[in-house]
Design a protein around this motif. Structure first.
Motif, short mmCIF file in Angstrom:
data_model
loop_
_atom_site.label_atom_id
_atom_site.label_comp_id
_atom_site.label_asym_id
_atom_site.label_seq_id
_atom_site.Cartn_x
_atom_site.Cartn_y
_atom_site.Cartn_z
N VAL A 150 46.18 34.95 39.58
CA VAL A 150 45.35 33.78 39.28
C VAL A 150 45.20 33.68 37.76
O VAL A 150 44.76 34.64 37.11
CB VAL A 150 43.97 33.89 39.95
N GLN A 152 43.61 31.57 34.58
CA GLN A 152 42.62 30.59 34.15
C GLN A 152 42.80 30.39 32.65
O GLN A 152 42.68 31.34 31.88
CB GLN A 152 41.20 31.08 34.45
N ALA A 154 41.61 28.07 29.39
CA ALA A 154 40.61 27.13 28.88
C ALA A 154 40.91 26.80 27.44
O ALA A 154 41.24 27.69 26.64
CB ALA A 154 39.21 27.74 29.01
N SER B 142 41.46 30.29 25.64
CA SER B 142 41.32 31.60 26.27
C SER B 142 42.12 31.61 27.57
O SER B 142 42.20 30.60 28.27
CB SER B 142 39.85 31.92 26.55
N VAL B 143 42.69 32.74 27.85
CA VAL B 143 43.48 32.91 29.06
C VAL B 143 42.97 34.14 29.79
O VAL B 143 42.74 35.19 29.18
CB VAL B 143 44.99 33.11 28.73
N VAL B 144 42.75 34.00 31.09
CA VAL B 144 42.35 35.13 31.93
C VAL B 144 43.34 35.22 33.08
O VAL B 144 43.61 34.21 33.75
CB VAL B 144 40.91 34.96 32.47
N VAL B 145 43.89 36.38 33.28
CA VAL B 145 44.81 36.59 34.40
C VAL B 145 44.17 37.59 35.34
O VAL B 145 43.81 38.70 34.93
CB VAL B 145 46.18 37.13 33.92
N GLU B 146 43.99 37.18 36.59
CA GLU B 146 43.40 38.07 37.59
C GLU B 146 44.51 38.57 38.51
O GLU B 146 45.30 37.76 39.01
CB GLU B 146 42.34 37.31 38.39
N PHE B 147 44.53 39.87 38.72
CA PHE B 147 45.59 40.43 39.57
C PHE B 147 45.02 41.27 40.71
O PHE B 147 45.67 42.17 41.21
CB PHE B 147 46.59 41.25 38.73
#
Lengths: 268, 186
Positions: A150, A152, A154, B142-147
């Motif tokens: 996933v 995200q 922004a 900003s980038v967030v990667v959930e694994f």
């Protein structure tokens, strides 16, 4: 000749090997996904030249932004949704929100995702009609990559809003008595259309006495393309029974789906 | 001194390994039994090898992730995974794996296989809610990667490990002589 191992021993070994195989497959998948994700190239909300503003028939400003995404990896992005928010940089008030429908971007493709955000030019956004504003545009991208990861994203950028009636003034001149007994009230209208859409409609003026009684009213057509301005004096004749001195002039604009009251001006 | 287990070592009852330490390392002639010839490393050798394995496991699941996380942190990449928790569970996993390896010729092998798999299962469960990495770029992106979902799939592996350990435990209980004859078969 080698004897065949007992069933339980083989089952145990098989289970252990399946577990190891699953782990190896997942690690290979992780490595390829990481390599593949390194080839993603998103561009979100950082370029005002990629956006445009238009006016829809119900008088709402439509800001169309495009998000470009290059997916040159091995895995698809599905679903991908983009959300946008426009707020006033000074007050922080949220003026509008918008977004895209869920999308799928296949591997090896480039996608340009058009996103529209409707800014109603009423209520807290009414100032946008006559005032240029510094706005903040924020975008959020939610995506599932390779069905598992996933992401995200922004991003935010400043957006300069150009008002369609920027700096609008309707300045009444000094009333003068005419030979036929009426009183002439000259009104000079000036503004700049800094929007990218034309101001095509009519101005309705209403001249009122200091007591609020209506002296006369009239309308004039307006057709000012985007990026140009208007500086024009209109003459209004008021019956001698009505003294406009000290009164005020009120104007409204109707056209292109817009219908709003412009700032009133005092008559000297 | 023999590098292989003597028959007096605390292997599972009934396990009577035939060694090859006699006759200058040449295998003894196979006896006329139902059991295939086998070679059980001595306790000391198993312990030494288990330590090497544990060290390698620690490098792979604790030191390398710590180093990588520290390295990428310098590029603005952050993760909520606490290094202490990761290290504690990693040490537990490596230790159990080593003990399990040492206990391979014994009845403890099955339960320890279950325990080691269970610890790795807990290790993954611990990481799942924390499984994300974040990157701040240029102050406004900003980038967030959930694994976490990837780690959920990884849970399959220790599940099979636990199942394998359960079968081994049952096998050692039900048929004490059976496994060892093939575990170290020549």
């Amino acid at each position: 000749m080698a004897r065949r191992a007992p069933a339980l021993y083989r089952v145990s070994g098989l289970l252990r090997n399946i577990g190891t195989a699953v782990l190896v497959i997942l690690i290979v998948f992780l490595v390829t996904a990481a390599y593949s994700a390194a080839h993603l190239r998103p561009e979100v909300g950082g370029n005002q030249s990629s956006s445009s503003v238009s006016l829809d028939p119900n008088g709402t400003a439509v800001l169309t932004e495009s998000v470009n995404l290059s997916n040159q990896g091995y895995y698809s992005i599905s679903p991908l949704t983009v959300s946008l928010e426009i707020s006033n940089a000074t007050t922080g008030a949220i003026l509008a929100v918008g977004g895209s429908a869920p999308l799928t971007i296949a591997p090896g493709t480039n996608a340009s995702i058009p996103i529209s955000i409707w800014v109603p030019l009423t209520g807290s956004s009414e100032a946008l009609i006559t005032q240029d504003e510094a706005l903040v545009e924020r975008a959020w991208v939610n995506a599932t990559y390779a069905s598992i990861f996933v992401i995200q994203l922004a991003g935010g950028s400043n957006y300069s809003w150009g008002a369609p009636f920027s700096g609008f003034t309707a300045s009444p001149g000094a009333p003068s008595l005419q030979p036929n007994g009426t009183v002439l009230v000259p009104v000079t209208v000036s503004f700049e259309n800094k929007a990218s859409f034309p101001d095509a409609g009519t101005f309705d003026f209403n001249v009122e006495t200091a007591g609020g009684a209506s002296c006369t009213s009239g309308s004039v057509p307006v057709d000012v393309p985007g990026g140009t301005g208007m500086y024009q004096t209109f003459s209004f004749y008021v019956p001698s029974s009505c003294d406009p001195a000290g009164g005020s002039i009120h104007s409204t604009y109707s056209g292109s789906g817009l219908d709003f009251v412009l700032p009133s001006e005092a008559i000297p | 001194m023999s590098a292989h287990a003597a028959s007096s070592e605390s292997v599972a009852p009934g396990y009577v390994p035939r060694t090859i330490d006699a006759n200058m390392g040449r295998p003894a002639a196979p006896a006329l039994t139902d059991h295939p010839p086998m070679l059980i490393p001595s306790l000391g050798r198993r312990v030494a090898w288990a330590c090497v394995r544990a060290a390698l496991v620690l490098v792979v699941i604790v030191i390398v992730p710590y180093y990588v996380l520290s390295l990428v942190n310098g590029f603005g990449v952050s993760t909520p995974v606490p290094i202490l928790g990761m290290a504690a569970l990693g040490v537990a996993f490596a230790t159990l794996g080593a003990v399990r390896y040492v206990s391979r010729p014994t009845r403890a092998f099955g339960p320890l296989t279950i325990a080691a798999s269970f610890v790795s299962f807990v290790y993954l469960l611990y990481l799942i809610p924390l499984a994300s990495i974040g990157l701040q770029h240029g102050g406004n992106i900003s980038v967030v990667v959930e694994f976490g979902r990837f780690l959920q799939y990884c849970l399959i592996a220790p599940l099979f490990g636990m199942a394998s350990g359960a079968v081994t435990t049952y096998e050692d209980l039900a048929r004490p002589r059976e496994r060892i004859n093939y575990e170290y078969a020549l």
